[in-house]
Structures are given as structure tokens and as C-alpha cells.
Motif scaffolding. Structure first.
Motif, PDB file in Angstrom:
ATOM      1  N   ARG A  87      14.122 -16.618  -5.381  1.00 27.77           N
ATOM      2  CA  ARG A  87      13.402 -17.879  -5.581  1.00 27.77           C
ATOM      3  C   ARG A  87      14.299 -19.101  -5.495  1.00 27.77           C
ATOM      4  NH1 ARG A  87      10.420 -18.989 -10.205  1.00 27.77           N
ATOM      5  NH2 ARG A  87      12.070 -18.086 -11.489  1.00 27.77           N
ATOM      6  N   GLY A  88      15.623 -18.901  -5.495  1.00 28.97           N
ATOM      7  CA  GLY A  88      16.529 -20.036  -5.391  1.00 28.97           C
ATOM      8  C   GLY A  88      17.940 -19.644  -5.776  1.00 28.97           C
ATOM      9  N   LYS A  89      18.896 -20.494  -5.454  1.00 34.12           N
ATOM     10  CA  LYS A  89      20.298 -20.197  -5.726  1.00 34.12           C
ATOM     11  C   LYS A  89      20.549 -20.033  -7.213  1.00 34.12           C
ATOM     12  CE  LYS A  89      24.995 -21.814  -4.781  1.00 34.12           C
ATOM     13  NZ  LYS A  89      25.811 -22.867  -4.147  1.00 34.12           N
ATOM     14  N   LYS A  90      19.884 -20.824  -8.033  1.00 37.05           N
ATOM     15  CA  LYS A  90      20.069 -20.750  -9.476  1.00 37.05           C
ATOM     16  C   LYS A  90      19.657 -19.390 -10.014  1.00 37.05           C
ATOM     17  CE  LYS A  90      18.829 -23.031 -13.813  1.00 37.05           C
ATOM     18  NZ  LYS A  90      18.044 -24.122 -14.437  1.00 37.05           N
ATOM     19  N   ASN A  91      18.589 -18.827  -9.486  1.00 37.17           N
ATOM     20  CA  ASN A  91      18.111 -17.532  -9.942  1.00 37.17           C
ATOM     21  C   ASN A  91      19.032 -16.401  -9.512  1.00 37.17           C
ATOM     22  OD1 ASN A  91      15.670 -18.264 -11.311  1.00 37.17           O
ATOM     23  ND2 ASN A  91      14.824 -18.800  -9.322  1.00 37.17           N
ATOM     24  N   ARG A  92      19.760 -16.628  -8.422  1.00 38.07           N
ATOM     25  CA  ARG A  92      20.675 -15.584  -7.946  1.00 38.07           C
ATOM     26  C   ARG A  92      21.919 -15.493  -8.828  1.00 38.07           C
ATOM     27  NH1 ARG A  92      18.954 -17.438  -2.773  1.00 38.07           N
ATOM     28  NH2 ARG A  92      20.780 -18.781  -2.502  1.00 38.07           N
ATOM     29  N   MET A  93      22.128 -16.456  -9.676  1.00 36.13           N
ATOM     30  CA  MET A  93      23.303 -16.464 -10.559  1.00 36.13           C
ATOM     31  C   MET A  93      22.854 -16.526 -12.022  1.00 36.13           C
ATOM     32  SD  MET A  93      25.880 -16.353  -8.505  1.00 36.13           S
ATOM     33  CE  MET A  93      26.257 -16.644  -6.759  1.00 36.13           C
ATOM     34  N   ARG A  94      21.847 -15.741 -12.389  1.00 37.90           N
ATOM     35  CA  ARG A  94      21.228 -15.900 -13.701  1.00 37.90           C
ATOM     36  C   ARG A  94      21.744 -14.932 -14.764  1.00 37.90           C
ATOM     37  NH1 ARG A  94      17.957 -12.731 -10.629  1.00 37.90           N
ATOM     38  NH2 ARG A  94      16.774 -11.046 -11.616  1.00 37.90           N
ATOM     39  N   PHE A  95      22.614 -13.986 -14.419  1.00 39.23           N
ATOM     40  CA  PHE A  95      23.054 -12.998 -15.388  1.00 39.23           C
ATOM     41  C   PHE A  95      24.333 -13.437 -16.092  1.00 39.23           C
ATOM     42  CE2 PHE A  95      20.989 -10.419 -11.951  1.00 39.23           C
ATOM     43  CZ  PHE A  95      19.828 -10.152 -12.658  1.00 39.23           C
ATOM     44  N   SER A  96      24.593 -12.838 -17.226  1.00 44.70           N
ATOM     45  CA  SER A  96      25.823 -13.104 -17.975  1.00 44.70           C
ATOM     46  C   SER A  96      26.200 -11.851 -18.750  1.00 44.70           C
ATOM     47  CB  SER A  96      25.634 -14.289 -18.934  1.00 44.70           C
ATOM     48  OG  SER A  96      24.615 -13.998 -19.885  1.00 44.70           O
ATOM     49  N   LYS A 228      40.356 -14.756  -9.851  1.00 43.38           N
ATOM     50  CA  LYS A 228      40.454 -16.210 -10.048  1.00 43.38           C
ATOM     51  C   LYS A 228      39.562 -16.685 -11.205  1.00 43.38           C
ATOM     52  CE  LYS A 228      43.097 -16.354  -6.431  1.00 43.38           C
ATOM     53  NZ  LYS A 228      44.563 -16.522  -6.604  1.00 43.38           N
ATOM     54  N   GLU A 229      38.965 -15.730 -11.888  1.00 40.58           N
ATOM     55  CA  GLU A 229      38.104 -16.023 -13.036  1.00 40.58           C
ATOM     56  C   GLU A 229      36.985 -17.006 -12.690  1.00 40.58           C
ATOM     57  OE1 GLU A 229      40.471 -17.109 -16.388  1.00 40.58           O
ATOM     58  OE2 GLU A 229      41.497 -15.170 -16.467  1.00 40.58           O
ATOM     59  N   CYS A 230      36.369 -16.761 -11.547  1.00 44.92           N
ATOM     60  CA  CYS A 230      35.254 -17.614 -11.116  1.00 44.92           C
ATOM     61  C   CYS A 230      33.929 -17.182 -11.746  1.00 44.92           C
ATOM     62  CB  CYS A 230      35.139 -17.608  -9.597  1.00 44.92           C
ATOM     63  SG  CYS A 230      34.737 -15.975  -8.897  1.00 44.92           S
ATOM     64  N   SER A 231      33.897 -15.978 -12.280  1.00 41.97           N
ATOM     65  CA  SER A 231      32.730 -15.384 -12.969  1.00 41.97           C
ATOM     66  C   SER A 231      31.560 -15.053 -12.044  1.00 41.97           C
ATOM     67  CB  SER A 231      32.238 -16.292 -14.105  1.00 41.97           C
ATOM     68  OG  SER A 231      31.502 -17.405 -13.633  1.00 41.97           O
ATOM     69  N   LEU A 232      31.773 -15.098 -10.738  1.00 40.10           N
ATOM     70  CA  LEU A 232      30.676 -14.765  -9.816  1.00 40.10           C
ATOM     71  C   LEU A 232      30.210 -13.325  -9.998  1.00 40.10           C
ATOM     72  CD1 LEU A 232      31.745 -16.466  -6.450  1.00 40.10           C
ATOM     73  CD2 LEU A 232      29.838 -17.090  -7.950  1.00 40.10           C
ATOM     74  N   TRP A 244      34.239 -10.931 -17.389  1.00 37.14           N
ATOM     75  CA  TRP A 244      35.230 -11.508 -16.478  1.00 37.14           C
ATOM     76  C   TRP A 244      36.419 -12.132 -17.217  1.00 37.14           C
ATOM     77  CZ3 TRP A 244      36.258 -16.781 -16.720  1.00 37.14           C
ATOM     78  CH2 TRP A 244      35.323 -17.556 -17.406  1.00 37.14           C
ATOM     79  N   LYS A 245      36.192 -12.545 -18.443  1.00 33.56           N
ATOM     80  CA  LYS A 245      37.287 -13.151 -19.194  1.00 33.56           C
ATOM     81  C   LYS A 245      38.390 -12.148 -19.501  1.00 33.56           C
ATOM     82  CE  LYS A 245      34.413 -16.689 -21.393  1.00 33.56           C
ATOM     83  NZ  LYS A 245      33.918 -17.241 -22.692  1.00 33.56           N
ATOM     84  N   ASN A 246      38.010 -10.899 -19.787  1.00 31.58           N
ATOM     85  CA  ASN A 246      38.985  -9.856 -20.117  1.00 31.58           C
ATOM     86  C   ASN A 246      39.200  -8.875 -18.968  1.00 31.58           C
ATOM     87  OD1 ASN A 246      39.432 -10.680 -22.908  1.00 31.58           O
ATOM     88  ND2 ASN A 246      37.319  -9.982 -23.267  1.00 31.58           N
ATOM     89  N   HIS A 247      38.592  -9.167 -17.806  1.00 28.88           N
ATOM     90  CA  HIS A 247      38.729  -8.313 -16.620  1.00 28.88           C
ATOM     91  C   HIS A 247      38.363  -6.856 -16.929  1.00 28.88           C
ATOM     92  CE1 HIS A 247      41.839 -11.579 -16.167  1.00 28.88           C
ATOM     93  NE2 HIS A 247      41.032 -11.811 -15.139  1.00 28.88           N
ATOM     94  N   SER A 248      37.277  -6.687 -17.665  1.00 30.82           N
ATOM     95  CA  SER A 248      36.862  -5.330 -18.058  1.00 30.82           C
ATOM     96  C   SER A 248      35.404  -5.087 -17.696  1.00 30.82           C
ATOM     97  CB  SER A 248      37.063  -5.123 -19.558  1.00 30.82           C
ATOM     98  OG  SER A 248      36.218  -5.994 -20.302  1.00 30.82           O
ATOM     99  N   ILE A 249      35.065  -3.810 -17.545  1.00 26.93           N
ATOM    100  CA  ILE A 249      33.704  -3.395 -17.191  1.00 26.93           C
ATOM    101  C   ILE A 249      33.259  -2.296 -18.149  1.00 26.93           C
ATOM    102  CG2 ILE A 249      32.228  -2.376 -15.414  1.00 26.93           C
ATOM    103  CD1 ILE A 249      34.136  -3.503 -13.316  1.00 26.93           C
ATOM    104  N   ASP A 250      32.061  -2.421 -18.685  1.00 25.51           N
ATOM    105  CA  ASP A 250      31.490  -1.370 -19.529  1.00 25.51           C
ATOM    106  C   ASP A 250      30.860  -0.325 -18.596  1.00 25.51           C
ATOM    107  OD1 ASP A 250      30.136   0.283 -21.223  1.00 25.51           O
ATOM    108  OD2 ASP A 250      29.103  -1.297 -22.329  1.00 25.51           O
ATOM    109  N   TYR A 251      31.600   0.758 -18.348  1.00 24.37           N
ATOM    110  CA  TYR A 251      31.151   1.747 -17.373  1.00 24.37           C
ATOM    111  C   TYR A 251      29.936   2.540 -17.840  1.00 24.37           C
ATOM    112  CZ  TYR A 251      35.457   0.619 -14.952  1.00 24.37           C
ATOM    113  OH  TYR A 251      36.456  -0.052 -14.294  1.00 24.37           O
TER     114      TYR A 251
END
Length: 503
Positions: A87-96, A228-232, A244-251
Motif C-alpha cells: 500500500r505504500g513505502k511506509k507500510n513496507r517498513m512497518r516492523f520493529s 551500518k546499523e541502518c535498521s532496514l 539490529w542494535k546488538n546485531h543478534s537474531i532470535d532464531y
């Protein structure tokens, strides 16, 4: 490339499994019914250890690819999330990123195990992914599919074509429709806003496979030196598992969708073997230390998982009407003391312990004999009733498609000799008694020859005749009940058997 491959496989699996619930001709089932049998919970209940081991091995190697490729409910959520993202660029970046709600995940899993161990498989199936999607497909999608078919049949008939034929649009039951609607609304809301929330907080299969994926050989990894800690990556992660802050992934929550690989513009995210080189190796070592620190909680979870498998295994071990005939629309369901379950079920107990209430057998039943139960302990699990048709001895569709072992495969010859119930005559409803007219419909149409007409007045061959049932020959197919002209209740009905036998 990885993402495109995953999407292609997911589309194939999703389309094929959906068509299993939509296809009323039986054509798709000849080729694709194995896709229902490789779903996780049906395989566990069917004691199909080969499939369970294969899915576990798949997860230990590649991560939770089952959730992003094979599971229809997972792909369904991805479709909803993808539509919102377009629906838009904003929606494509909606997760955190959000921390895992382990108390909720493991709490739901424990309740799920308790329900299975207690024999309430229908309640457990309310949140099982394959079963939940099956109810949505059969109760919501199938009627729309049939309406579309009937429209095509209408126009084809006027063009003297028989490429399509009309079929009755039937949703099964009101309770099944309501459960499907509620489930769909909850899933749509969660997936539209937060992507894979259901999979990582509610789904018991996701919790079990998430535990295994912690130890997978191939994982998505972040190279801290390149980042580069861009958080994309985090804003594209529908599982909300990338910090992204700690460069970790919850597998345990990563579903191996590979969206983050495409999002990263600096080559900092790769899908590699467990131990790589350089900073990736350092990250792996850091992860191993973290795993050791939380070893106790994982051992507890492993114990719970082992308990689930043991409980399921023990529980599993206990183991249309003819063209020239009038359809009686006003028939009412008789008050059966014992429910009727299909041939191949072995017993009522075995059927309900294995059934996941996915509705696949309901979807393929050509005579609409199977319908979802409204009972609390058997909610959504199918039962047989003969208002719309009867169970033809030559039809074995339900036994061929059942993925969980609730209905074992039977041949036409075997089905013709399996007694799932017996006919019971109700004198006060019978037309020769109530109206003084000849009938004999039940005897004429009994495929097992279990009903014969005898004189109402013994010794008087000219008197009206009434049915006499030979219970030893009756297989409980329901032809007599379905074709009895008495209303609103049939003068003859089928009472189910707790344990099936052969005549």
C-alpha cells in the motif's frame, strides 16, 4: 535468489493444499493429497514417524522453512502482510524488533499438550495451524469457489457444453462457519499489523519448531563489521526477531523468509553454516555462550516437548441422492445415542483422538454425509448424518484423504463389510402404521440386504408389510434413513457403534 526460491515453493504448496479443500471432483486429491499428510500435527497424530523425523531434520538443517513454505496458515499470513506492504513505502517498513513472549508461547504449548493428552483433540485443533487453515478454506473459500463454478456451469449449459456442472453450495454447519470467521478475523488482524505474531506467540507447532531451529546448521547471520546499523533488516522482519542494535537474531522466531537478505544494502546479512569465519565466527561463538547460559530453560522446554510427543503417541495408540429419487429437504437429525464415524475409523475413541478437525474429509464427501460436530469435546470434528445423502459403500474418499490417521485407508470391498452402525426401526413413524399405505423404501434401497419386509399381521400375507432389520448384516450406510419418506423424522435411522466390526 533464496527469497525467490522460497516464494515459488510456498506458492506451490499453498495453492495445492488450498485446492484440496476446494476440489469437489476428487481430481486434485489423486495427485496432491500427500501434501496434507506432511503437515506436522497430522503426522504426529498419525504416528507417521518418517514425516515427523523428516520435518525435524529439515528444521535442524535449514531453520523454520516449514513455517514459511509448507504450512498453509503461515503462507496465508504472509499473503495478508504482503498486501498491506504494497500500500505504500511506509507500510513496507512497518516492523520493529520486540522481545519474545516466551511465557505466552510455552504456556499455550503446555495447554495444547494437556488438551491432546486429555483426549480433547478438537479443542487443541482450534489453534493448530493446518486445522485452522483447513476450516477457513472449507467454510469460507469453498462456497465462493462453488458459486463461481455454478456461474460457469450456467453459461456452459447455454452453450451446449458440459465442461462444468453445477454443485450444491453447502457450508457444513453454522458453528463451523462462525469458528472459521473468528479465526480468519484474528489472523487477518495480526498479520495485517504485525506479520507473524500468531506463529511466534500462539502456534504450538511454531513453538516446537522454533526450539529446534535454535540448533539449525544454516542460519541468517549478521556481520557486525559490515553492518551500518541502518535498521532496514529489522523494519522488514515480519517475525520481529532481528535486534539490529546488538546485531543478534532470535532464531526461535525466525521463519527463514529471507526478506532481510534482500533488505540489507551492505552485504552484512548472509545465510550461512553455523560456524563461518571472522566476525561471523565470533558472533556464532557469542551465540553458543548465550545458549549455554540459557541451557537450563531449554532443557526444561525439551522435557515439555518430549512429554508432548509421548502423550500424543500414547493417545494415538489407544486407539447426493440418486437422480430419479426425491430429496427430502425437511428431514431432521434423529436423536442418536452413539455418533456415527466413517469406515476406517476403527472406533469412535480412535477417531476423535486422531482427528485434527481440518474438515478435509467434509470437503471431499460427495454426498454431504460428513459435517462438523457442534459438541464441546468434539467441536469441529466430523460426524455422519444422513439428511442430505447416505454413505455409499463404493465411496472411499474420506479414508483416502485423511492425513492424521483418524480414518485409515480402506478399499471398496473392505468398506462394504465394515459395520459402523445398525438401523433401528421406529414403529410410530412408519407410513404403513401411520397412514395405512404400502412403502418398503428402506428394504428396496438397502445395499447390504439387511432389511426385509414382513407382514404387519403375522400369518396374514395380505396385510401391510413393515421392515425387519437384520443387525448382523447392516453396515450402517444410512440409505434407509435417507430415503425413508416419513417426516420430520425417519421411521428408520442408524445408531452408531462404539467399535467397528466386520460382517
Amino acid at each position: 535468489m533464496l527469497k525467490k526460491t522460497r516464494i515459488a515453493l510456498a506458492v506451490i504448496f499453498f495453492a495445492a493444499i488450498t485446492l484440496l479443500f476446494l476440489d469437489f471432483t476428487g481430481t486434485i486429491h489423486r495427485w496432491m493429497r500427500w501434501m496434507a499428510k506432511i503437515q506436522f500435527l497430522p503426522a504426529v497424530l498419525a504416528l507417521n514417524f518418517g514425516v515427523v523425523i523428516a520435518l525435524a531434520a529439515l528444521t535442524l538443517i535449514f531453520g523454520r522453512v516449514y513455517c514459511s513454505v509448507i504450512c498453509p496458515l503461515g503462507v496465508f499470513q504472509d499473503i495478508i502482510s504482503w498486501i498491506n506492504g504494497k500500500r505504500g513505502k511506509k507500510n513496507r517498513m512497518r516492523f520493529s524488533y520486540s522481545p519474545a513472549k516466551n511465557w505466552l508461547r510455552y504456556g499455550v504449548l503446555v495447554l495444547f499438550i494437556i488438551a491432546l493428552a486429555a483426549g480433547a483433540a478438537s479443542l487443541a485443533a482450534l489453534i493448530a495451524p493446518y486445522s485452522a487453515y483447513g476450516r477457513i478454506a472449507s467454510s469460507l473459500f469453498a462456497p465462493l469457489w462453488k458459486w463461481g463454478n455454478n456461474i460457469l456451469a450456467y453459461f456452459a449449459e447455454r452453450l451446449d457444453s458440459y465442461a462444468f456442472y453445477s454443485t450444491e453450495v453447502w457450508s457444513g454447519s453454522l458453528s463451523a462457519f462462525i469458528v472459521a470467521i473468528v479465526t480468519c478475523i484474528i489472523l487477518f488482524t495480526l498479520a495485517w499489523k504485525n506479520g507473524r505474531t500468531w506463529c511466534n506467540t500462539i502456534c504450538p507447532v511454531g513453538t516446537v519448531l522454533g526450539f529446534l531451529s535454535r540448533f539449525s546448521l544454516l542460519k541468517v547471520r549478521i556481520d557486525a563489521d559490515k553492518c551500518k546499523e541502518c535498521s532496514l533488516c529489522t523494519r522488514q522482519c515480519k517475525a520481529s526477531c532481528i535486534d539490529w542494535k546488538n546485531h543478534s537474531i532470535d532464531y526461535s522466531r525466525c521463519v527463514a523468509c529471507f526478506d532481510c537478505l534482500d533488505a540489507c544494502r551492505h552485504g552484512a546479512i548472509t545465510y550461512t553454516w553455523r560456524h563461518g569465519s571472522g566476525t561471523v565466527r565470533a558472533a556464532a561463538e557469542k551465540e553458543d555462550k548465550t545458549m549455554e547460559a540459557t541451557g537450563a530453560s531449554r532443557r526444561n522446554f525439551l522435557s515439555i516437548t518430549a512429554l508432548a510427543a509421548t502423550s500424543a503417541a500414547l493417545s494415538a495408540q489407544e486407539k447426493k441422492v440418486d437422480g430419479g429419487l426425491a430429496v427430502i429437504e425437511e428431514k431432521k437429525i434423529p436423536r442418536r445415542q452413539t455418533k456415527i464415524v466413517p469406515a476406517g475409523s476403527l472406533s469412535i475413541k480412535n477417531f476423535y483422538q486422531h482427528c485434527t478437525a481440518c474438515q478435509l474429509c467434509v470437503s471431499v464427501c460427495p454426498n454431504q454425509v460428513l459435517r462438523p460436530s457442534a459438541g464441546l469435546m468434539t467441536l469441529m470434528q466430523p460426524e455422519m448424518s444422513y439428511e442430505k445423502g447416505y454413505c455409499r459403500p463404493e465411496c472411499t474418499r474420506c479414508s483416502n484423504v485423511c492425513p492424521s490417521g483418524a480414518i485409515s485407508p480402506v478399499t471398496e470391498a473392505e468398506k462394504s463389510s465394515i459395520c459402523i452402525g445398525h438401523a433401528v426401526w421406529i414403529r410410530e413413524n412408519c407410513i404403513p402404521i401411520t397412514d395405512g399405505q404400502k412403502c418398503g423404501n428402506c428394504a428396496r434401497h438397502c445395499p447390504a440386504g439387511a432389511i426385509r419386509m414382513v407382514p404387519l399381521e403375522p400369518g396374514n400375507p395380505d396385510s401391510l408389510r413393515i421392515p425387519a432389520v437384520n443387525e448382523e448384516r447392516c453396515i450402517g450406510c444410512g440409505a434407509c434413513e435417507n430415503l425413508c419418506p416419513a417426516r420430520p423424522f425417519s421411521a428408520i435411522y442408524v445408531e452408531g457403534h462404539l467399535v467397528h466390526s466386520e460382517i
